[in-house]
Design a protein around this motif. Sequence first.
Motif, PDB file in Angstrom:
ATOM      1  N   PHE A  15       0.833  -1.193   0.000  1.00  0.00           N
ATOM      2  CA  PHE A  15       0.000   0.000   0.000  1.00  0.00           C
ATOM      3  C   PHE A  15       0.872   1.249   0.000  1.00  0.00           C
ATOM      4  N   SER A  16       0.286   2.332  -0.475  1.00  0.00           N
ATOM      5  CA  SER A  16       1.008   3.588  -0.613  1.00  0.00           C
ATOM      6  C   SER A  16       0.109   4.747  -0.204  1.00  0.00           C
ATOM      7  N   PRO A  17       0.666   5.759   0.473  1.00  0.00           N
ATOM      8  CA  PRO A  17      -0.128   6.946   0.799  1.00  0.00           C
ATOM      9  C   PRO A  17      -0.578   7.738  -0.424  1.00  0.00           C
ATOM     10  N   ALA A  18      -0.111   7.344  -1.630  1.00  0.00           N
ATOM     11  CA  ALA A  18      -0.552   8.041  -2.836  1.00  0.00           C
ATOM     12  C   ALA A  18      -2.063   7.906  -3.017  1.00  0.00           C
ATOM     13  N   ILE A  19      -2.638   6.799  -2.527  1.00  0.00           N
ATOM     14  CA  ILE A  19      -4.093   6.697  -2.432  1.00  0.00           C
ATOM     15  C   ILE A  19      -4.432   6.412  -0.982  1.00  0.00           C
ATOM     16  N   SER A  20      -5.112   7.361  -0.366  1.00  0.00           N
ATOM     17  CA  SER A  20      -5.529   7.222   1.028  1.00  0.00           C
ATOM     18  C   SER A  20      -7.049   7.386   1.090  1.00  0.00           C
ATOM     19  N   PHE A  21      -7.580   7.281   2.283  1.00  0.00           N
ATOM     20  CA  PHE A  21      -9.020   7.442   2.467  1.00  0.00           C
ATOM     21  C   PHE A  21      -9.269   8.566   3.475  1.00  0.00           C
ATOM     22  N   PHE A  22      -9.981   9.580   2.996  1.00  0.00           N
ATOM     23  CA  PHE A  22     -10.243  10.790   3.762  1.00  0.00           C
ATOM     24  C   PHE A  22     -11.558  10.590   4.511  1.00  0.00           C
ATOM     25  N   PRO A  80     -12.054   8.383  -1.333  1.00  0.00           N
ATOM     26  CA  PRO A  80     -10.721   8.078  -1.869  1.00  0.00           C
ATOM     27  C   PRO A  80      -9.983   9.371  -2.229  1.00  0.00           C
ATOM     28  N   PHE A  81      -8.706   9.416  -1.874  1.00  0.00           N
ATOM     29  CA  PHE A  81      -7.896  10.628  -2.020  1.00  0.00           C
ATOM     30  C   PHE A  81      -6.641  10.278  -2.813  1.00  0.00           C
ATOM     31  N   LEU A  82      -6.484  10.874  -3.994  1.00  0.00           N
ATOM     32  CA  LEU A  82      -5.354  10.596  -4.878  1.00  0.00           C
ATOM     33  C   LEU A  82      -4.328  11.723  -4.791  1.00  0.00           C
ATOM     34  N   MET A  83      -3.071  11.352  -4.485  1.00  0.00           N
ATOM     35  CA  MET A  83      -1.994  12.334  -4.403  1.00  0.00           C
ATOM     36  C   MET A  83      -0.993  12.077  -5.537  1.00  0.00           C
ATOM     37  N   PHE A  84      -0.812  13.091  -6.374  1.00  0.00           N
ATOM     38  CA  PHE A  84       0.041  12.978  -7.551  1.00  0.00           C
ATOM     39  C   PHE A  84       1.437  13.474  -7.203  1.00  0.00           C
ATOM     40  N   VAL A  85       2.378  12.539  -7.132  1.00  0.00           N
ATOM     41  CA  VAL A  85       3.739  12.845  -6.681  1.00  0.00           C
ATOM     42  C   VAL A  85       4.750  12.383  -7.726  1.00  0.00           C
ATOM     43  N   GLY A  86       6.018  12.773  -7.536  1.00  0.00           N
ATOM     44  CA  GLY A  86       7.076  12.315  -8.420  1.00  0.00           C
ATOM     45  C   GLY A  86       6.817  12.688  -9.863  1.00  0.00           C
ATOM     46  N   GLY A 140      -1.034  -1.193   6.495  1.00  0.00           N
ATOM     47  CA  GLY A 140      -0.392  -0.335   5.504  1.00  0.00           C
ATOM     48  C   GLY A 140      -1.322   0.618   4.787  1.00  0.00           C
ATOM     49  N   VAL A 141      -2.640   0.519   5.040  1.00  0.00           N
ATOM     50  CA  VAL A 141      -3.611   1.407   4.395  1.00  0.00           C
ATOM     51  C   VAL A 141      -3.580   2.777   5.077  1.00  0.00           C
ATOM     52  N   SER A 142      -3.635   3.844   4.279  1.00  0.00           N
ATOM     53  CA  SER A 142      -3.536   5.208   4.807  1.00  0.00           C
ATOM     54  C   SER A 142      -4.906   5.849   4.975  1.00  0.00           C
ATOM     55  N   TRP A 143      -5.070   6.567   6.089  1.00  0.00           N
ATOM     56  CA  TRP A 143      -6.321   7.239   6.427  1.00  0.00           C
ATOM     57  C   TRP A 143      -6.036   8.673   6.838  1.00  0.00           C
ATOM     58  N   GLN A 144      -6.826   9.611   6.303  1.00  0.00           N
ATOM     59  CA  GLN A 144      -6.790  10.998   6.742  1.00  0.00           C
ATOM     60  C   GLN A 144      -8.063  11.255   7.548  1.00  0.00           C
ATOM     61  N   LEU A 145      -7.903  11.617   8.800  1.00  0.00           N
ATOM     62  CA  LEU A 145      -9.051  11.860   9.672  1.00  0.00           C
ATOM     63  C   LEU A 145      -9.219  13.359   9.863  1.00  0.00           C
TER      64      LEU A 145
END
Length: 293
Positions: free
Chosen positions: A70-77, A136-142, A120-125
């Motif tokens: 899992f990657s923080p590039a897709i997290s759950f808000f 679902p929250f997509l972060m565009f990096v790199g 390993g799953v990322s959550w934004q509270l």
Amino acid sequence: MQKITQCLLFDGKAEEAMNFYTSVFKNSKIFNIMRYGEAGPGPKGTVLSATFQLDGQEFIALNGGPQFTFSPAISFFVNCETQVKVDELWEKLSEGGTVLMELDKYPFSEKFGWVEDKFGVSWQLNLASSMQKITPFLMFVGKQHGKAEEAMNFYISLFNNSSIGEIERYGKGEEEPEGTVKHATFSLNGQEFMAMDSNREHPFTFTEATSLFVNCETREEVDELWEKLSEGGEKQRIGWLKDKYGVSWQVVPTVLGELLNDPDPEKSQRVMKAMLQMGKIDIEKLKQAYEWQ
């Protein structure tokens, strides 16, 4: 049934994770578990695929292997209406996990925290109220940095009842390049998503461990989404693909679940064997395998 369902690929811990998440979130339950049979390819009795609900949002759980992380590039808000709820979720989700942003007051929120749980799953509270509790929250990096807006426009062009809600951009002199997306919301087939750009040095990007599973009613819809989503990306096996931004999708006809869930084990196993030979999922070939005498 949601048109687009978040799919989580675990390293053998799908059932344990589902039981954990459904104990943490309200309005949650496990709907269905399909297990591997004699034909495999996984160990007999382990989870092949399962569907579950967290606070009204549908998820799919699969078992993969250690190569999928899992990657923080897709997290759950997660929007929480009270501080008590934020604290309660934070305590449970952070146990055995890793804190990415401390639970605290920030300029954009009275109370916010970002955590990677023990799976390993990322959550934004976040302390706020909303109709859709988990987004679902997509972060565009790199290499994908600066493409959040382009990606949103691409995605909304593919699905009905889709639009961009709001876009907040970085201004001149802020910590990120001017004009890139600080925060944005968009909807696909009525389901809300979030996106942002980040130019910081992140040791991660999108991975197959979190994919977007699209339920398709017809062969024509499968064909169209398979071609459009994979353009500039990569077609993979068994309905999987990566789009040109690196986001993983599964384009799957709804009939597949019906055939795999047939009470006749011989029929369902024939469908399974046929499916495992496919790239794009072929509805007619699935039906032929099911009806074979």
